[in-house]
Design a protein around this motif. Sequence first.
Motif, PDB file in Angstrom:
ATOM      1  N   ALA A  26       0.840  -1.198   0.000  1.00 16.51           N
ATOM      2  CA  ALA A  26       0.000   0.000   0.000  1.00 16.51           C
ATOM      3  C   ALA A  26       0.873   1.246   0.000  1.00 16.51           C
ATOM      4  CB  ALA A  26      -0.929   0.010   1.207  1.00 16.51           C
ATOM      5  N   LYS A  27       0.329   2.298  -0.592  1.00 19.38           N
ATOM      6  CA  LYS A  27       0.985   3.608  -0.579  1.00 19.38           C
ATOM      7  C   LYS A  27       0.121   4.560   0.241  1.00 19.38           C
ATOM      8  CE  LYS A  27       3.644   6.509  -3.722  1.00 19.38           C
ATOM      9  NZ  LYS A  27       4.050   6.677  -5.144  1.00 19.38           N
ATOM     10  N   ILE A  28       0.694   5.123   1.290  1.00 18.71           N
ATOM     11  CA  ILE A  28      -0.051   5.906   2.266  1.00 18.71           C
ATOM     12  C   ILE A  28       0.447   7.350   2.246  1.00 18.71           C
ATOM     13  CG2 ILE A  28      -0.601   6.168   4.707  1.00 18.71           C
ATOM     14  CD1 ILE A  28      -0.074   3.129   4.982  1.00 18.71           C
ATOM     15  N   LEU A  29      -0.488   8.284   2.188  1.00 19.98           N
ATOM     16  CA  LEU A  29      -0.170   9.711   2.242  1.00 19.98           C
ATOM     17  C   LEU A  29      -0.450  10.228   3.644  1.00 19.98           C
ATOM     18  CD1 LEU A  29       0.650  12.343   0.822  1.00 19.98           C
ATOM     19  CD2 LEU A  29      -1.754  12.644   0.169  1.00 19.98           C
ATOM     20  N   VAL A  30       0.566  10.737   4.306  1.00 15.82           N
ATOM     21  CA  VAL A  30       0.451  11.289   5.660  1.00 15.82           C
ATOM     22  C   VAL A  30       0.456  12.807   5.556  1.00 15.82           C
ATOM     23  CG1 VAL A  30       1.532  11.471   7.933  1.00 15.82           C
ATOM     24  CG2 VAL A  30       1.601   9.300   6.679  1.00 15.82           C
ATOM     25  N   VAL A  31      -0.578  13.450   6.121  1.00 16.73           N
ATOM     26  CA  VAL A  31      -0.735  14.895   5.992  1.00 16.73           C
ATOM     27  C   VAL A  31      -0.738  15.519   7.383  1.00 16.73           C
ATOM     28  CG1 VAL A  31      -2.092  16.724   4.911  1.00 16.73           C
ATOM     29  CG2 VAL A  31      -2.236  14.385   4.017  1.00 16.73           C
ATOM     30  N   ASP A  32       0.283  16.314   7.660  1.00 14.62           N
ATOM     31  CA  ASP A  32       0.386  16.993   8.959  1.00 14.62           C
ATOM     32  C   ASP A  32       1.341  18.166   8.799  1.00 14.62           C
ATOM     33  OD1 ASP A  32       1.029  17.657  11.788  1.00 14.62           O
ATOM     34  OD2 ASP A  32      -0.100  15.834  12.200  1.00 14.62           O
ATOM     35  N   ASP A  33       0.975  19.315   9.371  1.00 12.84           N
ATOM     36  CA  ASP A  33       1.826  20.496   9.211  1.00 12.84           C
ATOM     37  C   ASP A  33       3.009  20.504  10.160  1.00 12.84           C
ATOM     38  OD1 ASP A  33      -0.150  20.845  11.271  1.00 12.84           O
ATOM     39  OD2 ASP A  33       0.454  22.947  11.406  1.00 12.84           O
ATOM     40  N   THR A  34       3.053  19.569  11.121  1.00  7.69           N
ATOM     41  CA  THR A  34       4.140  19.518  12.094  1.00  7.69           C
ATOM     42  C   THR A  34       5.186  18.482  11.680  1.00  7.69           C
ATOM     43  OG1 THR A  34       2.568  20.093  13.848  1.00  7.69           O
ATOM     44  CG2 THR A  34       4.709  19.215  14.531  1.00  7.69           C
ATOM     45  N   HIS A  35       6.421  18.927  11.551  1.00 11.04           N
ATOM     46  CA  HIS A  35       7.493  18.040  11.093  1.00 11.04           C
ATOM     47  C   HIS A  35       7.669  16.845  12.021  1.00 11.04           C
ATOM     48  CE1 HIS A  35      11.216  16.740   9.246  1.00 11.04           C
ATOM     49  NE2 HIS A  35      11.855  16.863  10.401  1.00 11.04           N
ATOM     50  N   MET A  36       7.653  17.091  13.325  1.00 15.03           N
ATOM     51  CA  MET A  36       7.864  15.999  14.280  1.00 15.03           C
ATOM     52  C   MET A  36       6.719  14.983  14.222  1.00 15.03           C
ATOM     53  SD  MET A  36      10.774  16.270  15.539  1.00 15.03           S
ATOM     54  CE  MET A  36      10.563  14.915  16.681  1.00 15.03           C
ATOM     55  N   ALA A  37       5.509  15.471  13.974  1.00 15.46           N
ATOM     56  CA  ALA A  37       4.373  14.544  13.855  1.00 15.46           C
ATOM     57  C   ALA A  37       4.531  13.649  12.640  1.00 15.46           C
ATOM     58  CB  ALA A  37       3.067  15.331  13.776  1.00 15.46           C
TER      59      ALA A  37
END
Length: 308
Positions: free
Chosen positions: A6-17
């Motif tokens: 699977a290819k998963i897109l992770v969306v978060d504005d925080t680099h550490m997250a």
Amino acid sequence: MTSKRAKILVVDDTHMARIQVGGLLAVCANWETVFAKDGQEALECIAADHFDLVLTDLVMPVMGGLELVERIKKLHPQMPVILMTSQGNEHIASDALRAGAASYIPKRMLGDNLVSTVRSVLDVCHERTSYSRIGPYLRSNRLQFVIGNDGGLISPLVHVLQEQMLNEAIVDESERIRVAIALEEALSNALYHGNLELSSELRESENDLYFEVAQQRRQIAPYLGRSILIEAIRNQEEVRIMIRDEGPGFDPTNLPDPTDPENLEKVHGRGLLLIRTFMDKVIHNDRGNEITLVKRTCAEPVEVDQSN
């Protein structure tokens, strides 16, 4: 357990997250992870490549998670979105679930629940139908199953119900995915909370111990001999699935309202929140050991009935 590719897109504005989530997902070698810092960048990634799942934060600059869910629902209804929620954005998360998100995980529970939730949603989505051209002509169908306390049977059972009951009755692919997730939650509740009498509080405080106790109880009375009855009926108007366990039951009127955004961050009631959000009608019997899920071919506002 081997996971499907699977290819998963992770969306978060925080680099550490993004680093944290990427590290947790890296446990599955077959999962490729791509990152975006807001909803707009996520849509650009989706336009340029194929993704099997989107995992998104809610509050971000440029475009937040709610608008992202709405856009994906419109443009890519087959692409499931899982929300990462935190205290303070419960109302946005509740709106995003109603708008089309497939599931959610409180950020404080990512370490315990991220991989299992992603795997569960992907598993549902990868079971594409080959139900053939005759499905639309079916006027009614009925299935009945009796299973023991084996969690490994939940996923294949949901797949059979998808193929036989959902794929022709529910046209919207994203809704089929959400109904399948509601079924998984209801079956898991029947197994772990019903037959095995495990509390959500135990899972929230001691996740590993929760499953250790479950394994122990499968081998001893009175839990050993208990089973789960599933009856599914489909006609031209609706799909109706009843799930009954053999546990002592509970008073469903004492449950905190799982549709209240204030309860979104609680593990207790998470499954019912998803069930009530994704189904059109939810019925509990008086004893509290039976739930009936109803999905109409033409959706109307959800109804909740505490009795038969």
